[in-house]
Design an enzyme around this catalytic site. Structure first.
Site, PDB file in Angstrom:
ATOM      1  N   HIS A 272       0.814  -1.213   0.000  1.00  0.00           N
ATOM      2  CA  HIS A 272       0.000   0.000   0.000  1.00  0.00           C
ATOM      3  C   HIS A 272       0.846   1.259   0.000  1.00  0.00           C
ATOM      4  O   HIS A 272       0.403   2.303  -0.493  1.00  0.00           O
ATOM      5  CB  HIS A 272      -0.915   0.002   1.237  1.00  0.00           C
ATOM      6  CG  HIS A 272      -1.709   1.257   1.366  1.00  0.00           C
ATOM      7  ND1 HIS A 272      -2.739   1.572   0.501  1.00  0.00           N
ATOM      8  CD2 HIS A 272      -1.627   2.306   2.223  1.00  0.00           C
ATOM      9  CE1 HIS A 272      -3.252   2.742   0.831  1.00  0.00           C
ATOM     10  NE2 HIS A 272      -2.593   3.218   1.876  1.00  0.00           N
ATOM     11  N   CYS A 273       2.064   1.199   0.522  1.00  0.00           N
ATOM     12  CA  CYS A 273       2.804   2.436   0.790  1.00  0.00           C
ATOM     13  C   CYS A 273       3.658   2.930  -0.377  1.00  0.00           C
ATOM     14  O   CYS A 273       3.432   4.017  -0.903  1.00  0.00           O
ATOM     15  CB  CYS A 273       3.689   2.241   2.030  1.00  0.00           C
ATOM     16  SG  CYS A 273       2.759   2.059   3.559  1.00  0.00           S
ATOM     17  N   ILE A 274       4.647   2.159  -0.767  1.00  0.00           N
ATOM     18  CA  ILE A 274       5.674   2.682  -1.669  1.00  0.00           C
ATOM     19  C   ILE A 274       5.139   3.038  -3.055  1.00  0.00           C
ATOM     20  O   ILE A 274       5.523   4.057  -3.618  1.00  0.00           O
ATOM     21  CB  ILE A 274       6.865   1.717  -1.762  1.00  0.00           C
ATOM     22  CG1 ILE A 274       7.425   1.464  -0.365  1.00  0.00           C
ATOM     23  CG2 ILE A 274       7.962   2.286  -2.654  1.00  0.00           C
ATOM     24  CD1 ILE A 274       8.591   0.514  -0.330  1.00  0.00           C
ATOM     25  N   ILE A 276       2.192   4.129  -3.736  1.00  0.00           N
ATOM     26  CA  ILE A 276       1.111   5.109  -3.624  1.00  0.00           C
ATOM     27  C   ILE A 276       1.563   6.421  -2.995  1.00  0.00           C
ATOM     28  O   ILE A 276       1.184   7.509  -3.442  1.00  0.00           O
ATOM     29  CB  ILE A 276      -0.054   4.501  -2.822  1.00  0.00           C
ATOM     30  CG1 ILE A 276      -0.691   3.370  -3.646  1.00  0.00           C
ATOM     31  CG2 ILE A 276      -1.092   5.556  -2.447  1.00  0.00           C
ATOM     32  CD1 ILE A 276      -1.789   2.629  -2.933  1.00  0.00           C
ATOM     33  N   ASP A 277       2.382   6.337  -1.954  1.00  0.00           N
ATOM     34  CA  ASP A 277       2.737   7.535  -1.184  1.00  0.00           C
ATOM     35  C   ASP A 277       3.338   8.667  -2.012  1.00  0.00           C
ATOM     36  O   ASP A 277       3.039   9.845  -1.746  1.00  0.00           O
ATOM     37  CB  ASP A 277       3.687   7.164  -0.048  1.00  0.00           C
ATOM     38  CG  ASP A 277       2.987   6.347   1.034  1.00  0.00           C
ATOM     39  OD1 ASP A 277       1.785   6.044   0.854  1.00  0.00           O
ATOM     40  OD2 ASP A 277       3.632   6.000   2.037  1.00  0.00           O
TER      41      ASP A 277
END
Length: 436
Positions: A272-274, A276-277
């Site tokens: 979810h993080c890398i 999308i952020d």
């Protein structure tokens, strides 16, 4: 005693009721951590099936055992979809998704809808902390005004803060307790209350001057990784053209005792993080009139990696006198990283999609997923293919997309007609394996 002092006292005595909103990869481990310290914990999720499963003592994540859920239930934990129960909570932590929309713009609808759902039940003396990843300014400029629609004054009657999640599912070394927790408060009083809550369950709490600093720190952490992974992915393509082994190059560079941190290439970014952020920062930066060309370029490189893998597969099949169209291709590993049952933004799904578009007959193996999971952008009516010598031999090409520890790598190498390694697992075992 002031409202703030009363709440802090309840927290420090572990008499505060804690509600965690969103029982996914962030919210569920947070529930378990608070339960372990003796807090009265209620989990909230809009999916009633999740709440029911937890209340039966069953886990829906492989890296959190059902035994841990049962232990939490024995300590008073419960899960519900009834937001009216939030009125009974002293502290509420929001851990809902913050995805991107179809135009790659931040989608904060889950956060704002949660806040609006809370408003009818908010009361004086509650703490609200947002943990969902977002752009700087969200907590103070967008979340707080919604919460103030309750009529409560933030900093005096209601306490609001931001603390970015730092969960790493499947990490055996770092967990919810021993990962330092960054915390920012809308006011000094808000920070004091939020800091007191996390100090009871996290080994180290790191206070910062504002929620915006905490929000930005989360983006920096993951953009740092995204940019360096983009760099090493580009270096991999350059090394490949030069006939060099990128892993040997990285290992050599890593012998320098200062100034270099090794990152390793792969088939693309997942989780979810890398992936999308960076878009959350570029969106906010554009509002401020700033171009983030460096960050966006890294994102372009990382998003191109599944297509690069497909090109390597096509070339490997071509060397065998076979086109991609009609060839049987087995993707090994659906999860975005090893040893977890998490397919969020997994590059494996994009590789399967591209292979399918070229006419390849695509299957997958991943024991974490008996059937191809429901995904926003991909749909395959497929079941997990068990790995045996016979099944491996029946495919024209096997693509190692995710290197789970349970896999028998020697058997894969011994029986695959063509083996494409996206993870560098075979770099010291076989020169015949195609590296992607």
């Amino acid at each position: 005693m002031t409202i703030k002092e009363q709440l802090i006292e309840r927290i420090e005595q572990h008499g505060a009721a804690v509600g965690i909103i969103g029982l996914g990869y962030v919210g569920l481990p947070l529930c378990l951590r608070f339960c372990e310290e003796g807090f009265n914990v209620t989990g909230f999720d809009i999916d009633p099936a999740k709440a029911e499963q937890l209340n039966r003592g069953e886990s829906y994540f492989k890296h959190y055992s059902s035994e841990r859920i049962a232990d939490a239930l024995a300590k008073g934990f419960s899960a519900t979809s009834d937001y009216a129960e939030t009125a009974k909570m002293d502290c509420l932590i929001i851990c809902v998704p913050t995805p991107l929309d179809v135009h790659l713009q931040p989608d904060l609808s889950y956060v704002f809808n949660t806040a609006r759902s809370l408003c009818p039940y908010l009361k004086a003396g509650q703490l609200i902390v947002l943990e969902s990843t977002t752009y700087p300014g969200t907590t103070e400029q967008e979340l707080s005004p919604i919460l103030e629609e309750s009529g409560l004054k933030i900093g005096e009657q209601l306490f609001v803060g931001y603390s970015p999640e730092r969960e790493d599912p499947g990490n055996a070394k770092f967990n919810t307790r021993n990962i330092p927790k960054v915390v920012g408060g809308v006011s000094e009083a808000c920070l004091a209350v939020a800091q007191s809550l996390y100090a009871e369950v996290i080994d180290e709490v790191v206070p910062v001057s504002s929620p915006a600093v905490a929000e930005m720190s989360k983006l920096l952490e993951n953009i740092h990784r995204a940019v360096n992974i983009g760099l090493v992915n580009e270096m991999k393509m350059v090394a490949d053209k030069m006939g060099l082994d990128i892993y040997e190059v990285i290992d050599a560079a890593a012998t320098k005792p200062f100034g270099f941190v090794p990152y390793y290439p792969g088939p693309g970014l997942g989780g979810h993080c890398i992936p999308i952020d960076p878009f959350y920062l570029t969106y906010r930066a554009r509002e401020c009139g700033v171009d983030t060309r460096f960050i966006e370029l890294a994102g372009e490189v990382n998003r191109s990696m599944p297509a690069y893998v497909v090109a390597k597969v096509a070339a490997a099949l071509n060397d065998e006198g076979k086109p991609v169209k009609g060839s049987r291709i087995l993707i090994v590993g659906l999860a975005y990283k090893p040893n977890v049952d998490d397919v969020r933004e997994s590059p494996s799904a994009e590789i399967m999609h591209l292979m399918d578009r070229l006419g390849g007959v695509v299957d997958y193996h991943d024991n974490y997923f008996p059937a191809f999971p429901s995904m926003r952008a991909y749909s395959f009516d497929l079941q997990n293919v068990p790995l045996t010598e016979e099944t491996i031999k029946s495919y024209d090409c096997v693509v190692l997309a995710t290197d789970h520890e349970y896999l028998d790598y020697q058997m894969l190498m011994a029986n695959a007609a063509v083996l494409v390694d996206c993870r560098g697992r075979y770099r010291k075992l076989a020169s015949s394996v195609v590296r992607a």
